[in-house]
Design a protein around this motif. Structure first.
Motif, PDB file in Angstrom:
ATOM      1  N   SER A 114     -37.360  42.909 -12.308  1.00  0.00           N
ATOM      2  CA  SER A 114     -38.265  41.832 -12.738  1.00  0.00           C
ATOM      3  C   SER A 114     -37.676  41.079 -13.923  1.00  0.00           C
ATOM      4  O   SER A 114     -37.714  39.847 -13.972  1.00  0.00           O
ATOM      5  N   ALA A 115     -37.131  41.827 -14.879  1.00  0.00           N
ATOM      6  CA  ALA A 115     -36.500  41.197 -16.036  1.00  0.00           C
ATOM      7  C   ALA A 115     -35.303  40.351 -15.610  1.00  0.00           C
ATOM      8  O   ALA A 115     -35.081  39.261 -16.150  1.00  0.00           O
ATOM      9  N   ALA A 116     -34.549  40.828 -14.642  1.00  0.00           N
ATOM     10  CA  ALA A 116     -33.372  40.097 -14.170  1.00  0.00           C
ATOM     11  C   ALA A 116     -33.757  38.754 -13.568  1.00  0.00           C
ATOM     12  O   ALA A 116     -33.033  37.766 -13.727  1.00  0.00           O
ATOM     13  N   VAL A 117     -34.900  38.686 -12.895  1.00  0.00           N
ATOM     14  CA  VAL A 117     -35.352  37.418 -12.315  1.00  0.00           C
ATOM     15  C   VAL A 117     -35.668  36.416 -13.432  1.00  0.00           C
ATOM     16  O   VAL A 117     -35.304  35.241 -13.354  1.00  0.00           O
ATOM     17  N   VAL A 118     -36.321  36.901 -14.491  1.00  0.00           N
ATOM     18  CA  VAL A 118     -36.625  36.032 -15.634  1.00  0.00           C
ATOM     19  C   VAL A 118     -35.330  35.553 -16.286  1.00  0.00           C
ATOM     20  O   VAL A 118     -35.149  34.360 -16.557  1.00  0.00           O
ATOM     21  N   VAL A 119     -34.413  36.478 -16.529  1.00  0.00           N
ATOM     22  CA  VAL A 119     -33.152  36.152 -17.191  1.00  0.00           C
ATOM     23  C   VAL A 119     -32.299  35.248 -16.307  1.00  0.00           C
ATOM     24  O   VAL A 119     -31.651  34.316 -16.801  1.00  0.00           O
ATOM     25  N   ARG A 120     -32.309  35.493 -15.009  1.00  0.00           N
ATOM     26  CA  ARG A 120     -31.564  34.647 -14.080  1.00  0.00           C
ATOM     27  C   ARG A 120     -31.974  33.194 -14.257  1.00  0.00           C
ATOM     28  O   ARG A 120     -31.136  32.307 -14.399  1.00  0.00           O
TER      29      ARG A 120
END
Length: 152
Positions: A88-94
């Motif tokens: 989930s964090a990776a989607v935000v950071v992406r």
């Protein structure tokens, strides 16, 4: 049980094989070793991720978070406690890094979703040294598919 690697056959697989009328006698029949399905079942071992590209190794979540602490701020509630939180964090950071959804989807397909999230965390950590995060992710995805990239 989630912290130990699992290289055994899937539960119920032997029973299904025993009920197969086309199978030979049980001592002649050999079950092929099965890759564990879904997720990074090798959280403690660092063996190949079953959903990953050819030969791509994965790492335990704790090690990923230790190496890439910047991603912690982007987890649900400001923390990351499991792989789902990291993804989930990776989607935000992406999105924040300007990586296109298609580049991230290709990475998830080529590396496996957990490894793609790990790579996004690494890109965030080294952000000042990477001119084009999206292009870099696409390049790493291509290298993964050719067996030329290891997350370590």
């Amino acid at each position: 049980y989630e912290l130990e690697p699992s290289f055994e056959t899937k539960q119920g697989e032997k029973a299904a094989a025993d009920n197969d009328p086309n199978a030979g006698p049980s001592d002649e029949r050999r079950l092929k070793p099965q890759k564990p399905s879904g997720g990074m079942s090798n959280r403690a071992g660092g063996a190949a991720d079953p959903g990953a590209g050819p030969g791509l190794k994965s790492f335990p979540l704790g090690l990923v978070l230790q190496a890439c602490p910047s991603i912690l701020d982007y987890g649900p509630g400001g923390s990351i406690g499991n792989w789902r939180d990291l993804m989930s964090a990776a989607v935000v950071v992406r999105s924040m890094l300007g990586v296109s959804p298609s580049a991230y989807e290709e990475a998830c397909s080529g590396m496996g979703p957990e490894n793609a999230a790990t790579v996004i965390a690494c890109i965030l950590e080294r952000g000042g040294h990477i001119n084009s995060p999206g292009g870099y992710l696409r390049d790493l995805t291509r290298r993964t598919e050719r067996g030329e990239f290891a997350i370590g």
